[in-house]
Design an enzyme around this catalytic site. Structure first.
Site, mmCIF file in Angstrom:
data_model
loop_
_atom_site.group_PDB
_atom_site.id
_atom_site.type_symbol
_atom_site.label_atom_id
_atom_site.label_comp_id
_atom_site.label_asym_id
_atom_site.label_seq_id
_atom_site.Cartn_x
_atom_site.Cartn_y
_atom_site.Cartn_z
ATOM 1 N N LYS A 19 -9.840 -10.713 4.131
ATOM 2 C CA LYS A 19 -10.430 -10.804 5.480
ATOM 3 C C LYS A 19 -11.844 -10.257 5.501
ATOM 4 C CE LYS A 19 -9.991 -7.220 7.790
ATOM 5 N NZ LYS A 19 -9.065 -6.880 8.845
ATOM 6 N N PHE A 26 9.001 -8.268 -3.855
ATOM 7 C CA PHE A 26 9.250 -9.711 -3.873
ATOM 8 C C PHE A 26 8.608 -10.342 -2.643
ATOM 9 C CE2 PHE A 26 11.535 -13.654 -3.231
ATOM 10 C CZ PHE A 26 11.647 -14.154 -4.529
ATOM 11 N N CYS A 56 -6.479 -7.133 4.697
ATOM 12 C CA CYS A 56 -7.793 -6.486 4.804
ATOM 13 C C CYS A 56 -8.808 -6.954 3.767
ATOM 14 C CB CYS A 56 -7.671 -4.967 4.651
ATOM 15 S SG CYS A 56 -6.078 -4.285 5.070
ATOM 16 N N GLU A 80 -27.220 6.764 15.695
ATOM 17 C CA GLU A 80 -27.927 7.863 16.373
ATOM 18 C C GLU A 80 -27.719 7.821 17.887
ATOM 19 O OE1 GLU A 80 -32.280 7.949 16.452
ATOM 20 O OE2 GLU A 80 -32.315 5.811 15.985
ATOM 21 N N HIS A 110 -33.106 8.439 12.365
ATOM 22 C CA HIS A 110 -33.857 7.328 12.962
ATOM 23 C C HIS A 110 -34.412 6.428 11.863
ATOM 24 C CE1 HIS A 110 -35.731 5.458 16.378
ATOM 25 N NE2 HIS A 110 -36.917 5.479 15.793
ATOM 26 N N CYS A 169 -2.216 -6.116 2.533
ATOM 27 C CA CYS A 169 -3.627 -5.717 2.625
ATOM 28 C C CYS A 169 -4.466 -6.336 1.512
ATOM 29 C CB CYS A 169 -3.729 -4.203 2.581
ATOM 30 S SG CYS A 169 -5.402 -3.602 2.430
ATOM 31 N N SER A 222 0.812 -1.224 0.000
ATOM 32 C CA SER A 222 0.000 0.000 0.000
ATOM 33 C C SER A 222 0.841 1.268 0.000
ATOM 34 C CB SER A 222 -0.913 0.013 1.234
ATOM 35 O OG SER A 222 -1.671 -1.170 1.287
ATOM 36 N N ASP A 239 4.085 -0.187 8.070
ATOM 37 C CA ASP A 239 4.109 -0.996 9.295
ATOM 38 C C ASP A 239 5.485 -1.101 9.940
ATOM 39 O OD1 ASP A 239 1.511 -1.386 8.615
ATOM 40 O OD2 ASP A 239 1.592 -3.556 8.437
ATOM 41 N N GLU A 294 -10.392 -11.882 14.303
ATOM 42 C CA GLU A 294 -11.138 -11.746 13.048
ATOM 43 C C GLU A 294 -11.231 -13.094 12.330
ATOM 44 O OE1 GLU A 294 -10.280 -7.097 11.739
ATOM 45 O OE2 GLU A 294 -8.933 -8.662 11.006
ATOM 46 N N TYR A 309 -5.913 -8.743 16.677
ATOM 47 C CA TYR A 309 -7.132 -8.561 15.880
ATOM 48 C C TYR A 309 -7.152 -9.564 14.735
ATOM 49 C CZ TYR A 309 -4.708 -5.829 12.234
ATOM 50 O OH TYR A 309 -3.889 -5.416 11.221
ATOM 51 N N VAL A 310 -5.977 -9.934 14.216
ATOM 52 C CA VAL A 310 -5.917 -10.941 13.142
ATOM 53 C C VAL A 310 -6.479 -12.271 13.656
ATOM 54 C CG1 VAL A 310 -4.412 -12.213 11.563
ATOM 55 C CG2 VAL A 310 -3.893 -9.819 12.105
#
Length: 499
Positions: A69, A45, A66, A479, A474, A61, A24, A336, A206, A202-203
């Site tokens: 996933k 690579f 992402c 809300e 609504h 990603c 990315s 990262d 998920e 989280y990986v």
């Protein structure tokens, strides 16, 4: 190359910018630099996983993060929607089953189209792309090794390191031989069957969530806490929800050995685990073991020592200044691999683009790493922006923080009558600063869509008063944030009744 201690004139370099890593951040920077008529090369690579998997241009990603996933999370949500639909009058008698191969083929076909799109985009922008491993060999000089082992040398005025991270292994007998990681899961050529997910990242959660949502028997083995670094109040709510929906948790244990009982697709594995606070040993049998215990920066084997770029020896991360510049002035880094920065695709993209605009277009705008929104795509999605409750209390003091919170029940869930008072909204306000909202947290469907809009408001300095004066839409989940009245301090109930 540097000859006899004399650095050549800038015009004698092969490229203005060489980007190491076609994920990315790297691709965003390369395409941006091409806009300013710069001569740019991207080296990308993918070192195959221990099981031999690799993928095309685009980075984690797109290929193993992402994108697949979220698509598999969607597959699981559709399963839940099918169950809900009966109460809404949809009648179907046949047994509904999920076909793993149909899903993975569809997901991989889409990813393939993205890989192709990235290559075309680079070609159109006249960026040179080489599917080769980049390694610094000396000042302003890099060696590119392709998969056939052919080496070439290139020079550039500036370099951008955007190599990202790869999944970590446990370093125990059988881990690389028999376990898979997220790098393998999304293209796995067979249904994983009964799965042990190791980790509480989280990986891990998920993947455990969507595998269970597809009807598999899933167990999560957790060393200590869930979702380290995220708001722990919410992390525990996520864990509770997953347990209520049939996911098993083995807490305070770590695997010490993985053995193969039987080969196959999937085969059978025996996992031996040890308690983290005693000598207790347990054993379990699974078809698949998925390791999701963290990720390591790809910075140790790219020749940084040859050019003097400093890294954090413990983590492999690269310290940079507020302009993403390393300690070597002509070498920059994004994504990262940066020390003390967020590991998120849009952050890498933004940092890469802004860096190039500063280098080649006279811009002075720096990447803002504060109030970055993110979402965890667990079965009950979690969107967050700003401070966690713990961090806010620690930084500003309990007397200066007001936490407003409420449970809510999405209208869509009332007819199938499920998960009442599981969804949760929370904002953290700084009393000393006009009750400015410094933390935003939502646990519920479409959490990412909700959080994105509020993140813009937080960038503008949204206060509790402004939230209260906003009229809600609504009937939608978001809300709830316009009517938050119960503070944590008061101890009053936040459970919802009625619309």
């Amino acid at each position: 190359m540097e000859m006899n201690g004399h650095t050549p004139e800038p015009h004698s370099y092969d490229y203005d910018l060489i980007v190491i890593g076609g994920g990315s951040g790297g691709l965003a920077a390369a395409k941006e630099a091409a806009k300013y008529e710069k001569k740019v090369m991207v080296l990308d690579f993918v070192t195959p996983t221990p099981l031999g998997n690799s993928w095309g241009l685009g980075g984690t990603c797109v290929n193993v993060g992402c994108i697949p996933k979220k698509l598999m999370h969607q597959a699981a949500l559709l399963g839940q929607a099918l169950q809900d639909s009966r109460k809404f009058g949809w009648q179907f008698t046949e047994e509904v089953q999920h076909n793993w191969m149909t899903m993975t083929e569809s997901v991989q076909n889409y990813i393939g189209s993205l890989n192709w799109g990235y290559r075309v985009a680079l070609r159109e922008k006249k960026v040179t792309y080489e599917n080769a491993y980049g390694e610094f060999v000396g000042p302003h000089t890099i060696k590119a090794i392709n998969k056939r082992g052919v080496e070439k040398l290139y020079t550039a005025e500036k370099f951008l390191i955007a190599t990202g991270e790869r999944p970590r292994y446990l370093g125990i007998p059988g881990d690389k031989e028999y376990c898979i990681s997220s790098d393998d899961l999304f293209s796995l050529p067979y249904c994983p069957g009964k799965t042990l997910v190791v980790g509480a990242s989280y990986v891990a959660l998920e993947c455990a969530g969507f595998l269970a949502g597809l009807g598999l028997d899933v167990t999560v083995m957790v060393r200590s806490i869930l979702l380290r670094g995220f708001d722990q109040d919410i992390a525990n709510k996520i864990g509770e929800h997953m347990e209520e929906h049939g996911i098993n948790f083995i807490r305070e244990f770590v695997p010490i050995k993985v053995e193969q009982i039987e080969e196959g697709t999937p085969g059978r594995l025996k996992v031996i685990a040890k308690s983290t606070n005693g000598n207790q040993i347990i054993e379990g049998e699974y078809n698949t073991v998925l390791l999701a215990i963290g990720r390591d920066s790809c910075t140790r084997k790219i020749g940084l020592d040859k050019v003097g770029v400093k890294i954090n020896e413990k983590t492999g991360k690269i310290p940079v200044n507020d302009e993403e510049q390393t300690n070597v002035p002509y070498i920059y880094a994004v994504g990262d691999i940066l020390q003390d920065k967020l590991e998120l695709t849009p952050v890498a993209i933004q940092a890469g683009r802004l860096l190039v605009q500063r280098l080649y277009a006279g811009s002075t705008t720096k990447c803002d790493y504060v109030n970055v929104p993110t979402t965890v795509f667990t079965p009950l999605e979690y969107g967050a922006c700003g401070y966690s409750e713990e961090t806010a209390l620690e930084k500003f003091g309990e007397e200066n923080i007001e936490v407003y919170h409420s449970h809510f029940w999405p209208l869509e869930w009332t007819v199938p009558s499920r998960d009442n008072n599981k969804c949760y909204a929370k904002i953290i306000c700084n009393i000393q600063d006009n009750e400015r909202v410094i933390g935003f947290h939502v646990l519920g469907p479409n959490a990412g869509e909700i959080t994105q809009g509020f993140a813009a408001a937080m960038k503008c300095g949204m206060t509790k008063e402004q939230l209260d004066s906003t009229i809600g839409i609504h009937p939608v989940c978001a809300e709830v944030f316009t009517t938050l009245s119960v503070t944590k301090r008061s101890g009053e109930s936040t459970l919802q009744a009625g619309c």
